[in-house]
Design an enzyme around this catalytic site. Structure first.
Site, PDB file in Angstrom:
ATOM      1  N   ARG A   1       8.297  -0.996 -15.220  1.00 38.55           N
ATOM      2  CA  ARG A   1       9.259   0.167 -15.633  1.00 38.55           C
ATOM      3  C   ARG A   1      10.086   0.577 -14.530  1.00 38.55           C
ATOM      4  NH1 ARG A   1       4.488   3.976 -17.611  1.00 38.55           N
ATOM      5  NH2 ARG A   1       3.785   3.231 -15.777  1.00 38.55           N
TER       6      ARG A   1
ATOM      7  N   GLU B   1      -5.101   2.827  -8.437  1.00 40.53           N
ATOM      8  CA  GLU B   1      -6.174   3.994  -8.913  1.00 40.53           C
ATOM      9  C   GLU B   1      -7.121   3.236  -9.748  1.00 40.53           C
ATOM     10  OE1 GLU B   1      -2.537   4.530 -10.197  1.00 40.53           O
ATOM     11  OE2 GLU B   1      -2.405   4.987  -7.980  1.00 40.53           O
TER      12      GLU B   1
END
Length: 172
Positions: A58, A95
Site C-alpha cells: 500500500r 505485530e
C-alpha cells in the site's frame, strides 16, 4: 473533508486483536485520494529528500502519487524474491509475525536522500526495517511519512527514539 471517514476499521484482521484500516474506500473516492495526496505533500515539504521509498504494497500507491505530485523519484521496498537483480534484504518483526523487505541494489543513484512512505504506522517495525535497508544500500534516510498512525501504539515516538524523523497525516 475528514479522511478517517474513508478509512474504516476492520476488527480482528488479519488476526484477533488487530484493527485493520481499509484504504479501499479512500482510493475509490477521487476527492479523498487527492486530499490524502495533498496532505502527504504538505508534510513531505518538511523533509530534505531526493527520492521516495514506497513500502509494499500500500505504500506503493501513496508513494507513486506523492512522487508524481512532488516530481521526485520513486523506489520500491518489495517483499522477498520479487526483484530480478541483486538486492539488499532486511528482516523485521510485525505485530502478528515476521517478514522481510528488499530493495534492488541498482535502483537509486549515489547520494540519494530517501523519504520512506507507508500507509499505516503501527509499532514502527516496518519503517525501522526500511530505514535499515536504505542505510545498508548506502543511502541516507531523510525521514518517514505515513497516512495514518494507530493511536496508542506510539510508533511515531518509537521512530523518533530510533533517530527517524517522522510525520503522519492522521492519528486514530
Amino acid at each position: 473533508m475528514n479522511l478517517l471517514d474513508y478509512l474504516p476499521g476492520v476488527p480482528d484482521f488479519p488476526k484477533p486483536g488487530i484493527l485493520f484500516r481499509d484504504i479501499s474506500p479512500l482510493l475509490a473516492n477521487p476527492a479523498a485520494f487527492k486530499e490524502a495526496t495533498l496532505q502527504l505533500e504538505a508534510l513531505a515539504q518538511q523533509f530534505d529528500y531526493s527520492h521516495i521509498l514506497g513500502i509494499e504494497s500500500r505504500g506503493f500507491i501513496f508513494g507513486a502519487a506523492l512522487a508524481y505530485q512532488t516530481h521526485k523519484g520513486l523506489a520500491l521496498a518489495r517483499k522477498p524474491n520479487k526483484l530480478p537483480l541483486a538486492s539488499h534484504r532486511e528482516s523485521y518483526g510485525l505485530e502478528y509475525g515476521s517478514d522481510s523487505l528488499e530493495i534492488q541494489q541498482s535502483t537509486l543513484p549515489a547520494g540519494a536522500r530517501v523519504l520512506i512512505l507507508d500507509d499505516v504506522l503501527a509499532t514502527g517495525g516496518t519503517i525501522i526495517a526500511a530505514s535499515q535497508l536504505v542505510k545498508k544500500a548506502g543511502f541516507e534516510v531523510a525521514g518517514a511519512l505515513t497516512l495514518l498512525e494507530i493511536a496508542g501504539l506510539n510508533g511515531g515516538d518509537f521512530l523518533t527514539q530510533k533517530g527517524i524523523a517522522n510525520k503522519t497525516v492522521l492519528i486514530a
